[in-house]
Design a protein around this motif. Structure first.
Motif, short mmCIF file in Angstrom:
data_model
loop_
_atom_site.label_atom_id
_atom_site.label_comp_id
_atom_site.label_asym_id
_atom_site.label_seq_id
_atom_site.Cartn_x
_atom_site.Cartn_y
_atom_site.Cartn_z
N LYS A 284 27.13 -1.22 -21.39
CA LYS A 284 27.16 -0.49 -20.12
C LYS A 284 28.31 -0.94 -19.23
CE LYS A 284 22.21 0.62 -19.96
NZ LYS A 284 20.91 0.36 -19.28
N ALA A 285 28.74 -2.18 -19.38
CA ALA A 285 29.85 -2.68 -18.58
C ALA A 285 31.21 -2.25 -19.14
CB ALA A 285 29.79 -4.20 -18.51
N GLY A 286 31.18 -1.57 -20.29
CA GLY A 286 32.42 -1.05 -20.86
C GLY A 286 33.11 -1.99 -21.83
N TYR A 287 32.44 -3.05 -22.24
CA TYR A 287 33.06 -4.02 -23.14
C TYR A 287 32.38 -4.09 -24.50
CZ TYR A 287 35.82 -5.90 -19.26
OH TYR A 287 36.72 -6.06 -18.21
N GLY A 288 31.62 -3.04 -24.86
CA GLY A 288 30.87 -3.06 -26.10
C GLY A 288 31.71 -3.31 -27.34
N GLU A 289 32.92 -2.76 -27.37
CA GLU A 289 33.77 -2.95 -28.55
C GLU A 289 34.26 -4.38 -28.71
OE1 GLU A 289 37.94 -1.35 -28.25
OE2 GLU A 289 37.19 -0.58 -26.32
N TYR A 290 34.11 -5.18 -27.64
CA TYR A 290 34.59 -6.56 -27.67
C TYR A 290 33.47 -7.58 -27.93
CZ TYR A 290 38.62 -4.27 -25.55
OH TYR A 290 39.68 -3.44 -25.30
N PHE A 291 32.26 -7.08 -28.19
CA PHE A 291 31.17 -7.96 -28.63
C PHE A 291 31.06 -7.74 -30.13
CE2 PHE A 291 26.28 -8.77 -28.15
CZ PHE A 291 26.41 -9.95 -28.86
N VAL A 292 31.65 -8.65 -30.91
CA VAL A 292 31.94 -8.38 -32.32
C VAL A 292 31.06 -9.15 -33.30
CG1 VAL A 292 34.31 -7.70 -31.84
CG2 VAL A 292 33.79 -10.12 -32.24
N HIS A 293 30.00 -9.77 -32.83
CA HIS A 293 29.14 -10.52 -33.75
C HIS A 293 27.68 -10.31 -33.34
CE1 HIS A 293 28.71 -13.51 -30.54
NE2 HIS A 293 30.04 -13.62 -30.49
N SER A 294 26.79 -10.89 -34.10
CA SER A 294 25.36 -10.75 -33.80
C SER A 294 24.99 -11.63 -32.60
CB SER A 294 24.52 -11.14 -35.01
OG SER A 294 24.74 -12.49 -35.37
N THR A 295 23.79 -11.43 -32.10
CA THR A 295 23.34 -12.15 -30.91
C THR A 295 22.88 -13.56 -31.20
OG1 THR A 295 22.80 -10.22 -29.58
CG2 THR A 295 21.47 -12.17 -29.19
N GLY A 296 22.30 -13.80 -32.39
CA GLY A 296 21.81 -15.16 -32.61
C GLY A 296 21.21 -15.39 -33.98
N HIS A 297 20.89 -16.65 -34.24
CA HIS A 297 20.39 -17.08 -35.55
C HIS A 297 19.44 -18.25 -35.36
CE1 HIS A 297 23.01 -20.67 -35.30
NE2 HIS A 297 23.90 -19.84 -34.77
N GLY A 298 18.63 -18.50 -36.37
CA GLY A 298 17.80 -19.69 -36.37
C GLY A 298 18.62 -20.92 -36.69
N ILE A 299 18.04 -22.09 -36.48
CA ILE A 299 18.73 -23.35 -36.74
C ILE A 299 17.71 -24.39 -37.17
CG2 ILE A 299 18.57 -24.14 -34.33
CD1 ILE A 299 21.43 -25.31 -34.72
N GLY A 300 18.13 -25.31 -38.01
CA GLY A 300 17.24 -26.36 -38.49
C GLY A 300 18.02 -27.34 -39.33
N LEU A 301 17.61 -27.52 -40.59
CA LEU A 301 18.39 -28.34 -41.51
C LEU A 301 19.74 -27.70 -41.80
CD1 LEU A 301 15.62 -29.40 -44.07
CD2 LEU A 301 16.67 -30.83 -42.32
N ASP A 302 19.81 -26.38 -41.72
CA ASP A 302 21.08 -25.65 -41.77
C ASP A 302 21.44 -25.19 -40.36
OD1 ASP A 302 21.59 -25.67 -44.61
OD2 ASP A 302 19.97 -24.22 -44.84
N VAL A 303 22.73 -25.05 -40.12
CA VAL A 303 23.16 -24.54 -38.81
C VAL A 303 22.75 -23.07 -38.66
CG1 VAL A 303 25.13 -24.10 -37.30
CG2 VAL A 303 25.10 -26.14 -38.71
#
Length: 363
Positions: A284-303
């Protein structure tokens, strides 16, 4: 008598129950992280075979004879260089032995196949271990909080010491931060530390180079401490000197999106909707094309573990899962912002275990 930690047997019981439905008699693991998860062994070469009756076999090479006896007192270890062959040698005739195709290389599979008796069948079983590891037990959650605290404290000390300032190089800042994490107990970094300044901040997975920080720069620092096998992951973006209108604009958008993602991370929430909570604000702020990865991931023994909050994320959040929330805007040639926290999903609002300040800090 030395007693083993019961959490490993509990984990093996969970796997056994899931395999029973697929008519799998045993499961062979050669990936060191998963061997550690189900047995407690931390060596670099090992194999673990878990049987449907909850018996187990484990093997490693001679370098770890003493270590495996101490770390895995409930399973008598075989000492053999080819650990996979050792645990497969005595599998009963006609059994179906599962393996994880996502963690087994082609070379490893060929070696396992050669070691498997003719009447035994190796069966790829995908996703079962990942399902079990999605939710963390109390031991894991404590370790994750301790790893996160090391990182948060190191960042605060770095800033308090004036080591994030104009005239210093990205590499110098990264080295100082990593040194402080070491002093606080980190065994190593969880991943290559990112210190991205000025135009480099528009590169999401930039590392740290020789560029000197200068007034007007956005500086994104993405880093983590590896502590007793567990990882942390957090990102903060700073401004060196007075921020430009552009710097302030994209920072405030990302901050709003990140807070929305944190608020959305509650039990029962679809992972695609957590991603959407962040992405809609940036779009909505007009920068959608510049958000180029996912929002998040789990973490534990692996990053990077499940779950994954993305446009293609599957499933819903459950209590005791972990999740990072890390939206970003990256405008080539100008700069970028990423803000990341690690969360523990609780019965109510998520617990943020990386509670460093998030409002724009000008240095």
């Amino acid at each position: 008598m030395v007693f083993a930690d019961s959490r490993f047997l509990t984990r093996r019981r969970k796997l056994s129950a899931k395999l029973a439905a697929q008519r799998i008699d045993s499961f062979v693991i050669t990936d060191p992280t998963n061997v550690r998860y189900f047995s407690g062994f931390t060596g670099s070469n090992s194999a673990l075979l878990m049987n449907k009756d909850l018996s187990a076999s484990i093997a490693t090479d001679g370098r770890y004879t003493t270590q495996i006896a101490e770390e895995v007192p409930d399973i008598e270890a075989m000492i053999q260089r080819d650990a996979g062959a050792a645990v497969l040698a005595e599998v009963p005739e006609g059994w179906r032995v599962g393996f994880d195709p996502t963690r087994t290389t082609v070379d490893e599979l060929e070696s396992l196949d050669k070691a498997t008796p003719d009447s035994v069948t190796l069966v790829p079983v995908k996703g079962v271990i990942e399902q079990i590891r999605l939710t963390k037990d109390n031991f894991e959650l404590r370790r994750l909080e301790e790893a996160a605290d090391i990182a948060v404290t190191a960042l605060r000390e770095l800033i308090d010491a004036g080591q994030l300032r104009a005239g210093r190089t990205e590499k110098q800042v990264a080295a100082d931060l990593e040194y402080r994490m070491r002093l606080l107990g980190s065994e190593r970094v969880s991943f290559d530390t990112i210190v991205a300044s000025g135009p480099n901040s528009a590169l999401p997975h930039y590392a740290a180079g020789d560029r000197e920080l200068t007034d007007g720069d956005l500086v994104t620092i993405d880093f983590g401490a590896h502590y007793l096998g567990f990882n942390s992951d957090m990102t903060r973006t700073f401004c060196i000197g007075e921020p430009t209108e552009f710097n302030r604009e994209i920072y405030e958008i990302v901050l709003e999106a990140q807070k929305a993602g944190v608020a959305a991370a509650t039990p029962g929430r679809a992972l695609v909707d957590v991603d959407k909570a962040c992405r809609e604000i940036i779009d909505k702020a007009g920068y959608g094309e510049y958000f180029v990865h996912s929002t998040g991931h789990g973490i534990g023994l692996d990053v990077h573990e499940g779950p994954a909050a993305s446009t293609r994320g599957k499933g819903v959040l459950e209590e005791n899962m972990t999740l990072t929330i890390e939206p970003g805007i990256y405008v080539p040639g100008k700069g970028g912002v990423r803000i990341e926290d690690t969360l523990i999903i609780t019965s109510g609002a998520p617990k943020v275990i990386t509670p460093a300040p998030k409002e724009l800090t000008v240095l």
